[in-house]
Structures are given as structure tokens and as C-alpha cells.
Design a protein around this motif. Structure first.
Motif, PDB file in Angstrom:
ATOM      1  N   MET A  99      90.931 -24.760  88.460  1.00 49.15           N
ATOM      2  CA  MET A  99      92.367 -24.569  88.582  1.00 49.15           C
ATOM      3  C   MET A  99      93.106 -25.212  87.415  1.00 49.15           C
ATOM      4  O   MET A  99      94.044 -24.644  86.880  1.00 49.15           O
ATOM      5  CB  MET A  99      92.814 -25.174  89.927  1.00 49.15           C
ATOM      6  CG  MET A  99      94.267 -24.961  90.207  1.00 49.15           C
ATOM      7  SD  MET A  99      94.600 -23.208  90.376  1.00 49.15           S
ATOM      8  CE  MET A  99      96.133 -23.243  91.146  1.00 49.15           C
ATOM      9  N   THR A 100      92.689 -26.430  87.055  1.00 51.14           N
ATOM     10  CA  THR A 100      93.310 -27.139  85.938  1.00 51.14           C
ATOM     11  C   THR A 100      93.106 -26.369  84.644  1.00 51.14           C
ATOM     12  O   THR A 100      94.014 -26.286  83.812  1.00 51.14           O
ATOM     13  CB  THR A 100      92.698 -28.553  85.809  1.00 51.14           C
ATOM     14  OG1 THR A 100      92.874 -29.220  87.049  1.00 51.14           O
ATOM     15  CG2 THR A 100      93.373 -29.326  84.713  1.00 51.14           C
ATOM     16  N   LEU A 101      91.918 -25.774  84.495  1.00 56.71           N
ATOM     17  CA  LEU A 101      91.628 -25.006  83.299  1.00 56.71           C
ATOM     18  C   LEU A 101      92.544 -23.777  83.203  1.00 56.71           C
ATOM     19  O   LEU A 101      93.046 -23.458  82.125  1.00 56.71           O
ATOM     20  CB  LEU A 101      90.150 -24.590  83.292  1.00 56.71           C
ATOM     21  CG  LEU A 101      89.694 -23.802  82.062  1.00 56.71           C
ATOM     22  CD1 LEU A 101      89.885 -24.666  80.811  1.00 56.71           C
ATOM     23  CD2 LEU A 101      88.243 -23.393  82.202  1.00 56.71           C
ATOM     24  N   ILE A 102      92.784 -23.134  84.308  1.00 55.83           N
ATOM     25  CA  ILE A 102      93.670 -21.960  84.337  1.00 55.83           C
ATOM     26  C   ILE A 102      95.087 -22.374  83.956  1.00 55.83           C
ATOM     27  O   ILE A 102      95.749 -21.714  83.149  1.00 55.83           O
ATOM     28  CB  ILE A 102      93.644 -21.285  85.726  1.00 55.83           C
ATOM     29  CG1 ILE A 102      92.263 -20.664  85.980  1.00 55.83           C
ATOM     30  CG2 ILE A 102      94.722 -20.224  85.820  1.00 55.83           C
ATOM     31  CD1 ILE A 102      92.072 -20.141  87.382  1.00 55.83           C
ATOM     32  N   LEU A 103      95.571 -23.475  84.526  1.00 58.62           N
ATOM     33  CA  LEU A 103      96.909 -23.969  84.184  1.00 58.62           C
ATOM     34  C   LEU A 103      96.992 -24.351  82.711  1.00 58.62           C
ATOM     35  O   LEU A 103      98.009 -24.118  82.047  1.00 58.62           O
ATOM     36  CB  LEU A 103      97.286 -25.155  85.069  1.00 58.62           C
ATOM     37  CG  LEU A 103      97.537 -24.833  86.543  1.00 58.62           C
ATOM     38  CD1 LEU A 103      97.784 -26.120  87.315  1.00 58.62           C
ATOM     39  CD2 LEU A 103      98.709 -23.878  86.682  1.00 58.62           C
TER      40      LEU A 103
END
Length: 166
Positions: A1-5
Motif C-alpha cells: 500500500m505504501t509503495l502504491i501511495l
């Protein structure tokens, strides 16, 4: 999720940087074209970025004013030429009759006073145009410096983002 953000944030930053960089480069090219070609009919395209749009409008307004000043100076020159041609015609007529010559000399004297006044106005107009042009040139240089600095900052941010991405 952090990577997507993180990816979304990087894409957003790149989009914002591009949306500022492209209009700035266009403005710089137009300013350089006006400077190099002395073509006051060039105009800067409007941008969707408010500050860039304001800068483009100000630059376009300045060019319109320069064109107006030059047109006014040209009109004064035509008026002066017409007045000079009228004076020549009066002088030629005056030489044919001695009594008329005396009256026409007086008329020429009045015309010369008007011509001197007109030349004084032309000189003032030209001086004002030169001052405005010098001021505009300085403003354009300052604007160019600000634009260059902005581009450098954007490029620095881009480099930092590229490093961060890698």
C-alpha cells in the motif's frame, strides 16, 4: 500500500513539475524570440497555472504598450514630415511676390515655432519610449532570471525525485 501511495505521489510531483516547466519554457522561448527578432507582435500563450498566466498577461500587455508607443512615435514623425512639406510649399510661393514673401516669412516663423514644439514633443515621446523600453528590458531580464531560477529549482526537485525513485 505504501509503495502504491509512493508511486502516486511521484507521478503527481512529476505531473506538477511538467505542468510548470512546459509553460515556463514556452515563455522563455517567446521572450528570447522577442529579444532576438525585435518582433513585438509575438505573444506568450496563456497557462493554466495562475501565476504563469498572470506573467504571460503582463508580458503581452507590455508588448502591446510598446507597439502603441512606437505607432505614436511614427504618427508624430508623419505629422512632422507633413508640416515640413507645407513649410516648403509656403516658402516657394513666397519667393514669387515680395509682399507675400514678408507675410509668408512670418507664417514660416510661426510654423517653425510649432515645429520646434512638435520636435520637443517627439523628443519627449522618444525619451519616454526609451525609458519604458529600458525599464521593460530590465523587467524582462529580471523575469528571465526568476524563470531560470524556477527551472533550476524544478530540475533540482526532479533530480531528487529521480534519486529517490532509484
Amino acid at each position: 500500500m505504501t509503495l502504491i501511495l509512493l508511486v502516486i505521489a511521484v507521478v503527481a510531483v512529476l505531473f506538477v513539475a511538467r505542468s510548470i516547466n512546459v509553460p515556463l519554457n514556452t515563455m522563455i522561448k517567446t521572450v528570447q524570440d522577442v529579444e532576438n527578432e525585435s518582433d513585438l507582435s509575438k505573444r506568450v500563450g496563456l497557462s493554466h497555472v495562475l501565476e504563469l498566466n498572470q506573467l504571460a498577461n503582463a508580458f503581452n500587455s507590455m508588448l502591446i504598450k510598446f507597439q502603441s508607443i512606437i505607432a505614436d512615435a511614427s504618427q508624430v514623425s508623419v505629422t512632422t514630415t507633413n508640416a515640413a512639406e507645407k513649410m516648403v510649399a509656403i516658402s516657394e510661393q513666397g519667393s514669387s511676390h515680395l509682399q507675400e514673401q514678408q507675410e509668408q516669412v512670418s507664417s514660416v516663423s510661426r510654423s517653425m515655432d510649432e515645429m520646434t514644439e512638435a520636435v520637443g514633443h517627439v523628443t519627449e515621446t522618444i525619451t519616454e519610449a526609451v525609458n519604458i523600453a529600458e525599464s521593460a528590458h530590465q523587467s524582462a531580464k529580471q523575469g528571465h532570471t526568476v524563470v531560470q531560477q524556477s527551472i533550476e529549482k524544478i530540475n533540482q526537485v526532479s533530480v531528487m525525485l529521480n534519486r529517490w525513485q532509484n
